[in-house]
Write a protein that holds these residues in place. Structure first.
Motif, PDB file in Angstrom:
ATOM      1  N   VAL A   1       0.829  -1.208   0.000  1.00 23.77           N
ATOM      2  CA  VAL A   1       0.000   0.000   0.000  1.00 23.77           C
ATOM      3  C   VAL A   1       0.861   1.255   0.000  1.00 23.77           C
ATOM      4  CG1 VAL A   1      -1.927  -1.190   1.136  1.00 23.77           C
ATOM      5  CG2 VAL A   1      -0.240   0.043   2.526  1.00 23.77           C
TER       6      VAL A   1
ATOM      7  N   ARG B   1      -4.316   5.146   5.635  1.00 29.43           N
ATOM      8  CA  ARG B   1      -5.500   5.248   4.771  1.00 29.43           C
ATOM      9  C   ARG B   1      -6.072   3.867   4.458  1.00 29.43           C
ATOM     10  NH1 ARG B   1      -4.669   7.300  -1.291  1.00 29.43           N
ATOM     11  NH2 ARG B   1      -3.640   5.273  -1.283  1.00 29.43           N
ATOM     12  N   SER B   2      -5.218   2.914   4.157  1.00 29.04           N
ATOM     13  CA  SER B   2      -5.683   1.561   3.860  1.00 29.04           C
ATOM     14  C   SER B   2      -6.240   0.882   5.105  1.00 29.04           C
ATOM     15  CB  SER B   2      -4.545   0.732   3.267  1.00 29.04           C
ATOM     16  OG  SER B   2      -4.183   1.253   2.010  1.00 29.04           O
ATOM     17  N   ARG B   3      -5.582   1.078   6.244  1.00 30.19           N
ATOM     18  CA  ARG B   3      -6.070   0.516   7.507  1.00 30.19           C
ATOM     19  C   ARG B   3      -7.474   1.036   7.795  1.00 30.19           C
ATOM     20  NH1 ARG B   3      -2.052   2.124  10.825  1.00 30.19           N
ATOM     21  NH2 ARG B   3      -3.107   4.095  11.195  1.00 30.19           N
TER      22      ARG B   3
ATOM     23  N   TYR C   1     -10.093  -0.753   5.397  1.00 27.59           N
ATOM     24  CA  TYR C   1     -10.416  -2.143   5.744  1.00 27.59           C
ATOM     25  C   TYR C   1     -11.061  -2.282   7.114  1.00 27.59           C
ATOM     26  CZ  TYR C   1      -8.362  -3.749   1.460  1.00 27.59           C
ATOM     27  OH  TYR C   1      -8.117  -3.975   0.116  1.00 27.59           O
TER      28      TYR C   1
ATOM     29  N   MET D   1      -0.827  -5.384   5.487  1.00 28.73           N
ATOM     30  CA  MET D   1      -0.459  -4.252   4.633  1.00 28.73           C
ATOM     31  C   MET D   1       0.855  -3.641   5.074  1.00 28.73           C
ATOM     32  SD  MET D   1      -4.227  -2.512   4.581  1.00 28.73           S
ATOM     33  CE  MET D   1      -4.749  -3.195   6.145  1.00 28.73           C
TER      34      MET D   1
ATOM     35  N   PRO E   1       2.262  -0.817  -5.025  1.00 27.77           N
ATOM     36  CA  PRO E   1       0.820  -0.876  -5.299  1.00 27.77           C
ATOM     37  C   PRO E   1       0.565  -0.911  -6.806  1.00 27.77           C
ATOM     38  CG  PRO E   1       1.333   0.914  -3.767  1.00 27.77           C
ATOM     39  CD  PRO E   1       2.642   0.402  -4.320  1.00 27.77           C
TER      40      PRO E   1
ATOM     41  N   ASP F   1     -10.099  -0.519  -3.343  1.00 31.95           N
ATOM     42  CA  ASP F   1      -9.594   0.049  -2.100  1.00 31.95           C
ATOM     43  C   ASP F   1      -8.812   1.318  -2.442  1.00 31.95           C
ATOM     44  OD1 ASP F   1      -6.939  -0.573  -2.806  1.00 31.95           O
ATOM     45  OD2 ASP F   1      -6.598  -1.827  -1.056  1.00 31.95           O
TER      46      ASP F   1
ATOM     47  N   ASP G   1      -5.751   2.084  -2.829  1.00 31.87           N
ATOM     48  CA  ASP G   1      -4.648   1.942  -3.771  1.00 31.87           C
ATOM     49  C   ASP G   1      -5.096   1.413  -5.121  1.00 31.87           C
ATOM     50  OD1 ASP G   1      -1.982   2.666  -2.590  1.00 31.87           O
ATOM     51  OD2 ASP G   1      -2.777   1.408  -0.993  1.00 31.87           O
TER      52      ASP G   1
END
Length: 150
Positions: free
Chosen positions: A21, A26-28, A31, A57, A74, A123, A125
């Motif tokens: 990622v 941001r990804s955490r 999800y 990640m 990514p 998501d 990314d």
């Protein structure tokens, strides 16, 4: 954090999915806050328990001794995918409404594909995520086979 929350089996194996990622926070948030996962470890690597699996990640990087010649990054092209996360749900309409209300952007609403109802989202990314609900396949109705070239 309890050890039972980590993807560390006492016997056998568990399957996890690793994502490279660009922004771990941001990804955490995606999800956990949108898809409803539980943050098990915030960083290095970030681990989110999602239903009966885990998403791991970390930022990308160059080769390491255990993966010589391999660079992680990514997706560079949102229009091309070589793999995707597949999430199976019991009620796709409720899932679509809930995740859309939380900010998920689906490519289409759920579409009836005979064997299942299915839709996709991305998501932060650009990783493609399929969301599906088994319908026809529970009654022996399956998708048409892919067309073959003559």
């Amino acid at each position: 954090m309890a050890s039972r929350d980590l993807p560390a089996p006492v016997t056998g194996l568990v399957l996890t999915h690793f994502l490279t990622v660009s922004d771990v926070a941001r990804s955490r948030a995606f999800y956990s806050d949108i898809l409803g996962g539980e943050v098990v470890l915030a960083e290095n690597p970030c681990i989110v328990k999602l239903a009966n699996g885990w998403i791991i990640m970390n930022p990308g990087g160059g080769p390491t001794p255990d993966k010589p010649g391999v660079t992680l990054r990514p997706p560079a092209d949102r229009e091309t995918a070589s793999c995707f996360l597949n999430i199976r749900v019991a009620d796709i309409d409720a899932c679509h409404r809930e995740w859309s209300a939380k900010g998920a952007e689906f490519l289409t609403p759920p579409i009836d594909r005979k064997a299942e109802l299915r839709c996709y989202l991305r998501d932060p990314d650009g990783y493609l995520i399929e969301v599906g609900q088994a319908t026809g396949m529970l009654r022996g109705v399956f998708a048409d086979p892919p067309a073959t070239a003559d």
